[in-house]
Design an enzyme around this catalytic site. Structure first.
Site, PDB file in Angstrom:
ATOM      1  N   SER A  15       0.804  -1.214   0.000  1.00 58.97           N
ATOM      2  CA  SER A  15       0.000   0.000   0.000  1.00 58.97           C
ATOM      3  C   SER A  15       0.840   1.267   0.000  1.00 58.97           C
ATOM      4  O   SER A  15       1.698   1.447   0.847  1.00 58.97           O
ATOM      5  CB  SER A  15      -0.902   0.002   1.222  1.00 58.97           C
ATOM      6  OG  SER A  15      -1.424   1.290   1.406  1.00 58.97           O
ATOM      7  N   LEU A  16       0.550   2.161  -0.927  1.00 59.60           N
ATOM      8  CA  LEU A  16       1.139   3.496  -0.872  1.00 59.60           C
ATOM      9  C   LEU A  16       0.360   4.350   0.115  1.00 59.60           C
ATOM     10  O   LEU A  16       0.915   5.219   0.776  1.00 59.60           O
ATOM     11  CB  LEU A  16       1.086   4.150  -2.250  1.00 59.60           C
ATOM     12  CG  LEU A  16       2.047   3.597  -3.304  1.00 59.60           C
ATOM     13  CD1 LEU A  16       1.792   4.260  -4.635  1.00 59.60           C
ATOM     14  CD2 LEU A  16       3.473   3.827  -2.882  1.00 59.60           C
ATOM     15  N   SER A  17      -0.949   4.105   0.207  1.00 61.65           N
ATOM     16  CA  SER A  17      -1.777   4.883   1.131  1.00 61.65           C
ATOM     17  C   SER A  17      -1.282   4.713   2.566  1.00 61.65           C
ATOM     18  O   SER A  17      -1.285   5.658   3.345  1.00 61.65           O
ATOM     19  CB  SER A  17      -3.236   4.439   1.052  1.00 61.65           C
ATOM     20  OG  SER A  17      -3.764   4.747  -0.211  1.00 61.65           O
ATOM     21  N   LYS A  66     -15.068  -0.882  -4.538  1.00 61.29           N
ATOM     22  CA  LYS A  66     -15.654   0.464  -4.389  1.00 61.29           C
ATOM     23  C   LYS A  66     -17.153   0.527  -4.688  1.00 61.29           C
ATOM     24  O   LYS A  66     -17.874   1.290  -4.049  1.00 61.29           O
ATOM     25  CB  LYS A  66     -14.917   1.456  -5.288  1.00 61.29           C
ATOM     26  CG  LYS A  66     -13.563   1.859  -4.739  1.00 61.29           C
ATOM     27  CD  LYS A  66     -12.873   2.857  -5.638  1.00 61.29           C
ATOM     28  CE  LYS A  66     -11.487   3.159  -5.101  1.00 61.29           C
ATOM     29  NZ  LYS A  66     -10.721   4.054  -5.967  1.00 61.29           N
ATOM     30  N   ASP A 102     -12.227  10.350  -4.251  1.00 61.48           N
ATOM     31  CA  ASP A 102     -11.551  10.280  -5.558  1.00 61.48           C
ATOM     32  C   ASP A 102     -12.001  11.437  -6.452  1.00 61.48           C
ATOM     33  O   ASP A 102     -11.241  11.900  -7.305  1.00 61.48           O
ATOM     34  CB  ASP A 102     -11.886   8.966  -6.285  1.00 61.48           C
ATOM     35  CG  ASP A 102     -11.105   7.778  -5.746  1.00 61.48           C
ATOM     36  OD1 ASP A 102     -10.049   7.989  -5.110  1.00 61.48           O
ATOM     37  OD2 ASP A 102     -11.553   6.637  -5.960  1.00 61.48           O
ATOM     38  N   GLY A 130     -14.761   1.698 -10.470  1.00 58.72           N
ATOM     39  CA  GLY A 130     -14.961   2.723  -9.443  1.00 58.72           C
ATOM     40  C   GLY A 130     -14.193   4.006  -9.745  1.00 58.72           C
ATOM     41  O   GLY A 130     -14.718   5.112  -9.578  1.00 58.72           O
ATOM     42  N   ARG A 152     -13.593  -2.556 -21.781  1.00 66.71           N
ATOM     43  CA  ARG A 152     -13.440  -3.899 -22.342  1.00 66.71           C
ATOM     44  C   ARG A 152     -14.790  -4.618 -22.350  1.00 66.71           C
ATOM     45  O   ARG A 152     -15.216  -5.140 -23.357  1.00 66.71           O
ATOM     46  CB  ARG A 152     -12.416  -4.675 -21.496  1.00 66.71           C
ATOM     47  CG  ARG A 152     -12.297  -6.123 -21.854  1.00 66.71           C
ATOM     48  CD  ARG A 152     -11.237  -6.790 -21.023  1.00 66.71           C
ATOM     49  NE  ARG A 152     -11.466  -6.677 -19.573  1.00 66.71           N
ATOM     50  CZ  ARG A 152     -10.681  -7.227 -18.660  1.00 66.71           C
ATOM     51  NH1 ARG A 152      -9.606  -7.894 -19.041  1.00 66.71           N
ATOM     52  NH2 ARG A 152     -10.949  -7.088 -17.378  1.00 66.71           N
ATOM     53  N   TYR A 224      -0.313   5.614 -10.738  1.00 69.48           N
ATOM     54  CA  TYR A 224       0.757   6.461 -10.220  1.00 69.48           C
ATOM     55  C   TYR A 224       2.101   5.885 -10.665  1.00 69.48           C
ATOM     56  O   TYR A 224       2.794   5.224  -9.899  1.00 69.48           O
ATOM     57  CB  TYR A 224       0.625   6.528  -8.701  1.00 69.48           C
ATOM     58  CG  TYR A 224       1.695   7.336  -7.991  1.00 69.48           C
ATOM     59  CD1 TYR A 224       2.437   8.292  -8.648  1.00 69.48           C
ATOM     60  CD2 TYR A 224       1.938   7.140  -6.648  1.00 69.48           C
ATOM     61  CE1 TYR A 224       3.405   9.026  -7.999  1.00 69.48           C
ATOM     62  CE2 TYR A 224       2.886   7.858  -5.966  1.00 69.48           C
ATOM     63  CZ  TYR A 224       3.629   8.801  -6.657  1.00 69.48           C
ATOM     64  OH  TYR A 224       4.582   9.523  -5.994  1.00 69.48           O
ATOM     65  N   GLY A 243      -1.126   9.520 -11.807  1.00 70.99           N
ATOM     66  CA  GLY A 243      -2.144   9.556 -10.762  1.00 70.99           C
ATOM     67  C   GLY A 243      -1.694  10.095  -9.408  1.00 70.99           C
ATOM     68  O   GLY A 243      -2.445  10.026  -8.439  1.00 70.99           O
TER      69      GLY A 243
HETATM   70  P1  NDP Z   1     -11.896  -1.523 -11.010  1.00 74.18           P
HETATM   71  O1  NDP Z   1     -11.439  -2.904 -10.688  1.00 74.18           O
HETATM   72  O2  NDP Z   1     -13.206  -1.053 -10.497  1.00 74.18           O
HETATM   73  O3  NDP Z   1     -11.920  -1.329 -12.622  1.00 74.18           O
HETATM   74  C1  NDP Z   1     -10.850  -1.772 -13.412  1.00 74.18           C
HETATM   75  C2  NDP Z   1     -11.023  -1.247 -14.839  1.00 74.18           C
HETATM   76  O4  NDP Z   1      -9.904  -1.649 -15.620  1.00 74.18           O
HETATM   77  C3  NDP Z   1     -12.258  -1.767 -15.535  1.00 74.18           C
HETATM   78  O5  NDP Z   1     -12.737  -0.796 -16.421  1.00 74.18           O
HETATM   79  C4  NDP Z   1     -11.697  -2.982 -16.282  1.00 74.18           C
HETATM   80  O6  NDP Z   1     -12.468  -3.344 -17.413  1.00 74.18           O
HETATM   81  C5  NDP Z   1     -10.381  -2.434 -16.728  1.00 74.18           C
HETATM   82  N1  NDP Z   1      -9.410  -3.472 -17.038  1.00 74.18           N
HETATM   83  C6  NDP Z   1      -8.691  -4.200 -16.147  1.00 74.18           C
HETATM   84  N2  NDP Z   1      -7.885  -5.060 -16.816  1.00 74.18           N
HETATM   85  C7  NDP Z   1      -8.105  -4.865 -18.131  1.00 74.18           C
HETATM   86  C8  NDP Z   1      -7.584  -5.439 -19.325  1.00 74.18           C
HETATM   87  N3  NDP Z   1      -6.646  -6.395 -19.267  1.00 74.18           N
HETATM   88  N4  NDP Z   1      -8.022  -4.989 -20.514  1.00 74.18           N
HETATM   89  C9  NDP Z   1      -8.953  -4.015 -20.578  1.00 74.18           C
HETATM   90  N5  NDP Z   1      -9.511  -3.436 -19.479  1.00 74.18           N
HETATM   91  C10 NDP Z   1      -9.081  -3.845 -18.278  1.00 74.18           C
HETATM   92  O7  NDP Z   1     -10.725  -0.564 -10.552  1.00 74.18           O
HETATM   93  P2  NDP Z   1     -10.744   1.009 -10.237  1.00 74.18           P
HETATM   94  O8  NDP Z   1     -11.700   1.678 -11.163  1.00 74.18           O
HETATM   95  O9  NDP Z   1     -10.889   1.226  -8.790  1.00 74.18           O
HETATM   96  O10 NDP Z   1      -9.235   1.407 -10.651  1.00 74.18           O
HETATM   97  C11 NDP Z   1      -8.845   1.452 -12.025  1.00 74.18           C
HETATM   98  C12 NDP Z   1      -7.431   2.048 -12.114  1.00 74.18           C
HETATM   99  O11 NDP Z   1      -7.429   3.398 -11.650  1.00 74.18           O
HETATM  100  C13 NDP Z   1      -6.424   1.296 -11.264  1.00 74.18           C
HETATM  101  O12 NDP Z   1      -5.192   1.242 -11.942  1.00 74.18           O
HETATM  102  C14 NDP Z   1      -6.291   2.161 -10.036  1.00 74.18           C
HETATM  103  O13 NDP Z   1      -5.034   1.994  -9.477  1.00 74.18           O
HETATM  104  C15 NDP Z   1      -6.485   3.561 -10.623  1.00 74.18           C
HETATM  105  N6  NDP Z   1      -7.000   4.509  -9.635  1.00 74.18           N
HETATM  106  C16 NDP Z   1      -6.162   5.497  -9.186  1.00 74.18           C
HETATM  107  C17 NDP Z   1      -6.597   6.436  -8.285  1.00 74.18           C
HETATM  108  C18 NDP Z   1      -5.653   7.485  -7.815  1.00 74.18           C
HETATM  109  O14 NDP Z   1      -5.908   8.085  -6.768  1.00 74.18           O
HETATM  110  N7  NDP Z   1      -4.605   7.796  -8.528  1.00 74.18           N
HETATM  111  C19 NDP Z   1      -7.967   6.419  -7.757  1.00 74.18           C
HETATM  112  C20 NDP Z   1      -8.788   5.351  -8.316  1.00 74.18           C
HETATM  113  C21 NDP Z   1      -8.304   4.443  -9.210  1.00 74.18           C
HETATM  114  P3  NDP Z   1     -13.647  -4.458 -17.280  1.00 74.18           P
HETATM  115  O15 NDP Z   1     -14.791  -3.769 -16.589  1.00 74.18           O
HETATM  116  O16 NDP Z   1     -13.958  -4.800 -18.699  1.00 74.18           O
HETATM  117  O17 NDP Z   1     -13.073  -5.591 -16.473  1.00 74.18           O
END
Ligand code: NDP
Length: 297
Positions: A15-17, A66, A102, A130, A152, A224, A243
Site C-alpha cells: 500500500s502506498l496509502s 468500491k 476520488d 470505481g 473492455r 501512479y 495519478g
Molecule cells: P476496477 O477494478 O473497479 O476497474 C478496473 C477497470 O480496468 C475496468 O474498467 C476494467 O475493465 C479495466 N481493465 C482491467 N484489466 C483490463 C484489461 N486487461 N483490458 C482491458 N480493461 C481492463 O478498478 P478502479 O476503477 O478502482 O481502478 C482502475 C485504475 O485506476 C487502477 O489502476 C487504479 O489503481 C487507478 N485509480 C487510481 C486512483 C488514484 O488516486 N490515482 C484512484 C482510483 C483508481 P472491465 O470492466 O472490462 O473488467
C-alpha cells in the site's frame, strides 16, 4: 486506545496509502494505526460490519470493492451517491457513511493537467470501474459537454452511463465498444484522455496504440507511474500527468474526514515519493505487482 483506520481491498499487499496516512497520523500526534485488510468479495460484508466498533475512525476502500460496498453503508454523501462508488468510510456512532474523495482528487489532477488553458469540453475515458465513476462525475461537474466511455466489457460502461442518466441529462455521455478504430476516431475529436483502467499497473501494456495519440491531447493516467501510455503520449507531444496528485488529494480529503484536521500535504507527498522510489507502483494502495525499475522515476 489506539484508533484504527483500515484499507480494505483484494489484495492490498503493497500500500502506498499506508505510507502517507500513517506518517500523517504520527505527524499530527493522532494515536491511530493504518492497517491493510486483504478481503475477498465474499468477506467484504463482515469486514464492513467490523468498522462499526468504537475503535475505528473509518476506512479506505479500493480495488475491487468500491461499488460493491455502496449498499453496505448506512448513508452516502453527495459524491458517494452520485458516483455509486465509495473509497472512504467514516463512522457516526454505529452508523457508517460512504464518501468518494476520488472525485476531489481527480479534480485537482485535472486542473493541474489543463494548466492555464481553457477547460476543455470533450473527453474520452477508458475504463468503467470505481475510478472511472469518479472521473466521469468530476468531468460532468466541471462542465464537460461530451464524454465517451470505452470499456473492455461494454455492459459495464453502459451501466455507468445509465447510472449517471439524470446527472448527465444536459450533456452527451455515451458508452462505446472497445474497438481500436472507434477509439482512434473519438480521440481525433477530443482534447482530454483519461485512463481509468488498470492496464499498465502491473505490466508494460498500454490501453491504446501509440499511433492514435496526437500532440494536442491532455492525457491523465490514474495509475501512479510513468506508464507506457504516458510515455507514448509524451513522445507524441501531448501534455501528460500520472495519478500522483489524485492519490495524494483523495488521501488528504480522507484524512480530514477521519480526524477533522487539515492533512499535512507536503509530508504525505514526500512519503508517497519515498514509497514510489522504493519500487511500489500501486496507484492507491491496491496490489502493486512486481516492482519495476523501468517505470520508477
Ligand atoms: P476496477 O477494478 O473497479 O476497474 C478496473 C477497470 O480496468 C475496468 O474498467 C476494467 O475493465 C479495466 N481493465 C482491467 N484489466 C483490463 C484489461 N486487461 N483490458 C482491458 N480493461 C481492463 O478498478 P478502479 O476503477 O478502482 O481502478 C482502475 C485504475 O485506476 C487502477 O489502476 C487504479 O489503481 C487507478 N485509480 C487510481 C486512483 C488514484 O488516486 N490515482 C484512484 C482510483 C483508481 P472491465 O470492466 O472490462 O473488467
Amino acid at each position: 486506545m489506539t484508533k484504527r483506520v483500515v484499507l480494505i481491498g483484494h489484495p492490498v499487499a503493497h500500500s502506498l496509502s499506508g505510507a502517507m496516512q500513517q506518517a500523517a497520523f504520527d505527524e499530527l500526534g493522532i494515536d491511530a494505526a493504518y492497517e491493510l485488510w486483504d478481503r475477498p468479495p465474499i468477506e467484504l460484508a463482515d469486514a464492513i460490519g467490523e468498522l462499526r466498533g468504537d475503535d475505528f475512525l473509518g476506512a479506505n476502500v479500493t480495488i475491487p470493492h468500491k461499488e460493491r460496498v455502496v449498499p453496505m453503508v448506512d448513508r452516502l454523501t453527495e459524491e458517494g451517491h452520485a458516483t455509486g462508488a465509495v473509497n472512504t468510510i467514516t463512522r457516526e456512532g454505529k452508523r457508517l457513511v460512504g464518501h468518494n474523495t476520488d472525485v476531489a482528487g481527480f479534480k485537482v489532477a485535472l486542473d493541474k493537467l489543463v494548466g492555464k488553458q481553457k477547460m476543455p469540453r470533450n473527453a474520452v475515458v477508458l475504463g468503467a470501474g470505481g475510478g472511472a465513476r469518479a472521473v466521469v462525475y468530476g468531468l460532468i461537474t466541471e462542465g464537460f459537454q461530451r464524454i465517451i466511455v470505452f470499456n473492455r466489457h461494454l455492459h459495464r460502461a453502459e451501466g455507468l452511463v445509465k447510472h449517471f442518466g439524470r446527472t448527465a441529462a444536459h450533456m452527451e455521455l455515451r458508452a462505446m465498444p472497445w474497438h481500436e478504430s472507434i477509439i482512434e476516431s473519438e480521440l481525433a475529436k477530443t482534447k482530454v484522455l483519461v485512463n481509468a483502467t488498470s492496464i499498465g499497473l502491473t505490466s508494460e501494456d498500454s490501453p491504446v496504440p501509440a499511433e492514435v495519440l496526437q500532440s494536442d491531447l491532455l492525457v491523465l493516467d490514474l495509475i501512479y507511474a510513468k506508464t507506457k501510455l504516458l510515455r507514448d503520449a509524451a513522445a507524441a507531444g501531448a501534455i501528460t500527468s500520472d495519478g500522483e496528485l489524485m492519490l495524494l488529494h483523495q488521501g488528504a480529503a480522507a484524512f480530514t474526514l477521519w480526524t477533522g484536521q487539515p492533512a499535512p500535504l507536503e509530508l504525505m507527498q514526500q512519503k508517497l515519493a519515498e514509497a514510489r522510489a522504493s519500487g511500489l507502483r500501486s496507484a492507491e494502495g491496491e496490489p502493486a505487482g512486481e516492482p519495476s525499475g523501468a517505470l520508477a522515476e
